[in-house]
Design a protein around this motif. Sequence first.
Motif, PDB file in Angstrom:
ATOM      1  N   GLU A   1       0.839  -1.197   0.000  1.00  0.00           N
ATOM      2  CA  GLU A   1       0.000   0.000   0.000  1.00  0.00           C
ATOM      3  C   GLU A   1       0.869   1.240   0.000  1.00  0.00           C
ATOM      4  OE1 GLU A   1      -4.174   1.410   1.889  1.00  0.00           O
ATOM      5  OE2 GLU A   1      -2.886   0.214   3.162  1.00  0.00           O
ATOM      6  N   TYR A   2       0.440   2.228  -0.776  1.00  0.00           N
ATOM      7  CA  TYR A   2       1.135   3.504  -0.756  1.00  0.00           C
ATOM      8  C   TYR A   2       1.081   4.073   0.653  1.00  0.00           C
ATOM      9  CZ  TYR A   2       0.736   3.552  -5.850  1.00  0.00           C
ATOM     10  OH  TYR A   2       0.824   3.250  -7.180  1.00  0.00           O
ATOM     11  N   ILE A   3       2.161   4.674   1.060  1.00  0.00           N
ATOM     12  CA  ILE A   3       2.220   5.291   2.378  1.00  0.00           C
ATOM     13  C   ILE A   3       2.231   6.799   2.161  1.00  0.00           C
ATOM     14  CG2 ILE A   3       3.608   5.589   4.458  1.00  0.00           C
ATOM     15  CD1 ILE A   3       4.849   2.831   3.836  1.00  0.00           C
ATOM     16  N   THR A   4       1.398   7.493   2.895  1.00  0.00           N
ATOM     17  CA  THR A   4       1.443   8.950   2.800  1.00  0.00           C
ATOM     18  C   THR A   4       2.421   9.470   3.837  1.00  0.00           C
ATOM     19  OG1 THR A   4      -0.455   9.102   4.267  1.00  0.00           O
ATOM     20  CG2 THR A   4      -0.904   9.202   1.915  1.00  0.00           C
ATOM     21  N   LEU A   5       3.153  10.466   3.456  1.00  0.00           N
ATOM     22  CA  LEU A   5       4.132  11.066   4.341  1.00  0.00           C
ATOM     23  C   LEU A   5       3.602  12.409   4.818  1.00  0.00           C
ATOM     24  CD1 LEU A   5       7.308  10.346   2.170  1.00  0.00           C
ATOM     25  CD2 LEU A   5       6.465   9.013   4.105  1.00  0.00           C
ATOM     26  N   ASP A   6       3.653  12.629   6.106  1.00  0.00           N
ATOM     27  CA  ASP A   6       3.197  13.897   6.676  1.00  0.00           C
ATOM     28  C   ASP A   6       4.406  14.811   6.803  1.00  0.00           C
ATOM     29  OD1 ASP A   6       2.110  15.996   8.056  1.00  0.00           O
ATOM     30  OD2 ASP A   6       1.306  14.780   9.696  1.00  0.00           O
ATOM     31  N   THR A   7       4.419  15.870   5.997  1.00  0.00           N
ATOM     32  CA  THR A   7       5.547  16.801   6.011  1.00  0.00           C
ATOM     33  C   THR A   7       5.337  17.930   7.012  1.00  0.00           C
ATOM     34  OG1 THR A   7       4.592  18.205   4.299  1.00  0.00           O
ATOM     35  CG2 THR A   7       5.987  16.376   3.562  1.00  0.00           C
ATOM     36  N   GLY A   8       4.213  17.893   7.715  1.00  0.00           N
ATOM     37  CA  GLY A   8       3.898  18.961   8.646  1.00  0.00           C
ATOM     38  C   GLY A   8       3.015  20.009   8.006  1.00  0.00           C
ATOM     39  N   GLU A   9       3.134  20.140   6.687  1.00  0.00           N
ATOM     40  CA  GLU A   9       2.313  21.112   5.965  1.00  0.00           C
ATOM     41  C   GLU A   9       1.301  20.423   5.068  1.00  0.00           C
ATOM     42  OE1 GLU A   9       4.782  23.874   3.894  1.00  0.00           O
ATOM     43  OE2 GLU A   9       6.002  24.285   5.649  1.00  0.00           O
ATOM     44  N   ALA A  10       1.670  19.284   4.531  1.00  0.00           N
ATOM     45  CA  ALA A  10       0.778  18.584   3.607  1.00  0.00           C
ATOM     46  C   ALA A  10       1.111  17.098   3.613  1.00  0.00           C
ATOM     47  CB  ALA A  10       0.946  19.151   2.206  1.00  0.00           C
ATOM     48  N   LEU A  11       0.146  16.310   3.191  1.00  0.00           N
ATOM     49  CA  LEU A  11       0.382  14.887   3.011  1.00  0.00           C
ATOM     50  C   LEU A  11       0.830  14.665   1.576  1.00  0.00           C
ATOM     51  CD1 LEU A  11      -2.733  13.381   4.803  1.00  0.00           C
ATOM     52  CD2 LEU A  11      -0.406  13.507   5.664  1.00  0.00           C
ATOM     53  N   ILE A  12       1.907  13.898   1.392  1.00  0.00           N
ATOM     54  CA  ILE A  12       2.377  13.600   0.043  1.00  0.00           C
ATOM     55  C   ILE A  12       2.496  12.090  -0.107  1.00  0.00           C
ATOM     56  CG2 ILE A  12       3.607  15.787  -0.266  1.00  0.00           C
ATOM     57  CD1 ILE A  12       6.210  14.300   0.385  1.00  0.00           C
ATOM     58  N   ALA A  13       2.406  11.627  -1.331  1.00  0.00           N
ATOM     59  CA  ALA A  13       2.532  10.193  -1.603  1.00  0.00           C
ATOM     60  C   ALA A  13       3.978   9.752  -1.438  1.00  0.00           C
ATOM     61  CB  ALA A  13       2.056   9.892  -3.015  1.00  0.00           C
ATOM     62  N   THR A  14       4.149   8.462  -1.189  1.00  0.00           N
ATOM     63  CA  THR A  14       5.489   7.892  -1.075  1.00  0.00           C
ATOM     64  C   THR A  14       6.234   8.085  -2.396  1.00  0.00           C
ATOM     65  OG1 THR A  14       4.538   6.195   0.324  1.00  0.00           O
ATOM     66  CG2 THR A  14       6.751   5.791  -0.494  1.00  0.00           C
ATOM     67  N   PRO A  15       7.498   8.497  -2.355  1.00  0.00           N
ATOM     68  CA  PRO A  15       8.266   8.632  -3.597  1.00  0.00           C
ATOM     69  C   PRO A  15       8.309   7.311  -4.357  1.00  0.00           C
ATOM     70  CG  PRO A  15       9.452   9.587  -1.737  1.00  0.00           C
ATOM     71  CD  PRO A  15       8.254   8.870  -1.177  1.00  0.00           C
ATOM     72  N   VAL A  16       8.300   7.392  -5.680  1.00  0.00           N
ATOM     73  CA  VAL A  16       8.254   6.214  -6.540  1.00  0.00           C
ATOM     74  C   VAL A  16       9.392   5.252  -6.233  1.00  0.00           C
ATOM     75  CG1 VAL A  16       8.363   5.409  -8.928  1.00  0.00           C
ATOM     76  CG2 VAL A  16       7.050   7.463  -8.366  1.00  0.00           C
ATOM     77  N   ASP A  17      10.618   5.758  -6.039  1.00  0.00           N
ATOM     78  CA  ASP A  17      11.746   4.871  -5.784  1.00  0.00           C
ATOM     79  C   ASP A  17      11.578   4.130  -4.463  1.00  0.00           C
ATOM     80  OD1 ASP A  17      12.129   7.318  -4.443  1.00  0.00           O
ATOM     81  OD2 ASP A  17      14.305   7.114  -4.454  1.00  0.00           O
ATOM     82  N   MET A  18      10.981   4.760  -3.471  1.00  0.00           N
ATOM     83  CA  MET A  18      10.746   4.098  -2.194  1.00  0.00           C
ATOM     84  C   MET A  18       9.681   3.007  -2.343  1.00  0.00           C
ATOM     85  SD  MET A  18       9.727   5.965   1.335  1.00  0.00           S
ATOM     86  CE  MET A  18      10.303   5.331   2.872  1.00  0.00           C
ATOM     87  N   THR A  19       8.641   3.312  -3.115  1.00  0.00           N
ATOM     88  CA  THR A  19       7.601   2.316  -3.378  1.00  0.00           C
ATOM     89  C   THR A  19       8.199   1.130  -4.122  1.00  0.00           C
ATOM     90  OG1 THR A  19       5.865   3.995  -3.423  1.00  0.00           O
ATOM     91  CG2 THR A  19       5.362   1.908  -4.496  1.00  0.00           C
ATOM     92  N   GLN A  20       9.041   1.386  -5.109  1.00  0.00           N
ATOM     93  CA  GLN A  20       9.658   0.300  -5.866  1.00  0.00           C
ATOM     94  C   GLN A  20      10.541  -0.558  -4.970  1.00  0.00           C
ATOM     95  OE1 GLN A  20       8.865  -0.787  -8.947  1.00  0.00           O
ATOM     96  NE2 GLN A  20      10.119  -2.507  -8.288  1.00  0.00           N
ATOM     97  N   GLU A  21      11.247   0.048  -4.040  1.00  0.00           N
ATOM     98  CA  GLU A  21      12.051  -0.720  -3.088  1.00  0.00           C
ATOM     99  C   GLU A  21      11.164  -1.623  -2.239  1.00  0.00           C
ATOM    100  OE1 GLU A  21      14.574   1.782  -0.695  1.00  0.00           O
ATOM    101  OE2 GLU A  21      15.426   2.757  -2.457  1.00  0.00           O
ATOM    102  N   MET A  22      10.018  -1.091  -1.811  1.00  0.00           N
ATOM    103  CA  MET A  22       9.080  -1.889  -1.006  1.00  0.00           C
ATOM    104  C   MET A  22       8.513  -3.046  -1.832  1.00  0.00           C
ATOM    105  SD  MET A  22       7.245   1.330   0.929  1.00  0.00           S
ATOM    106  CE  MET A  22       5.796   0.430   1.392  1.00  0.00           C
TER     107      MET A  22
END
Length: 146
Positions: free
Chosen positions: A42-63
């Motif tokens: 599952e895609y993981i959303t990252l909380d940057t403190g200002e906005a939620l962003i999707a997991t970077p593609v390279d990190m998803t590919q590693e997973m």
Amino acid sequence: MSQYRHILAAVELDDSGALLLTRARELAALMQARLSVVHVVEYITLDTGEALIATPVDMTQEMVTAAQTQLGALCERVGVPATSAQVLSGPVTTEILTAAKTLGVDLIAVGHHPRRGFLSSLFSHTEETVVGKAPCDVLALRLAAA
């Protein structure tokens, strides 16, 4: 009851997934059915403190790559050909339902983890959504709570 010809086992990469896959393999053998296996990263959303962003593609590919290795080992451990297994990425329920339609399965096997207490209502109930939206029968196997 009609004969199932193609079973899809949606597994986690842990002991509960091994139990589910073992039971799905046994059912497929009993029914002389084809068995396909999926695990969804599952895609993981990252909380940057200002906005939620999707997991970077390279990190998803590693997973996904790590999950492919683990799924292959799980299949080998349970006696299922790794060629019948695939790792998908995206929303879990959506990917399971899409795989079921694409593969033309007539039974989806998923695990059910009993939940209790107030906090259980806040978490996703993948198996319940799959049961409600599946294009075919669903077998929910009761898995002991960890």
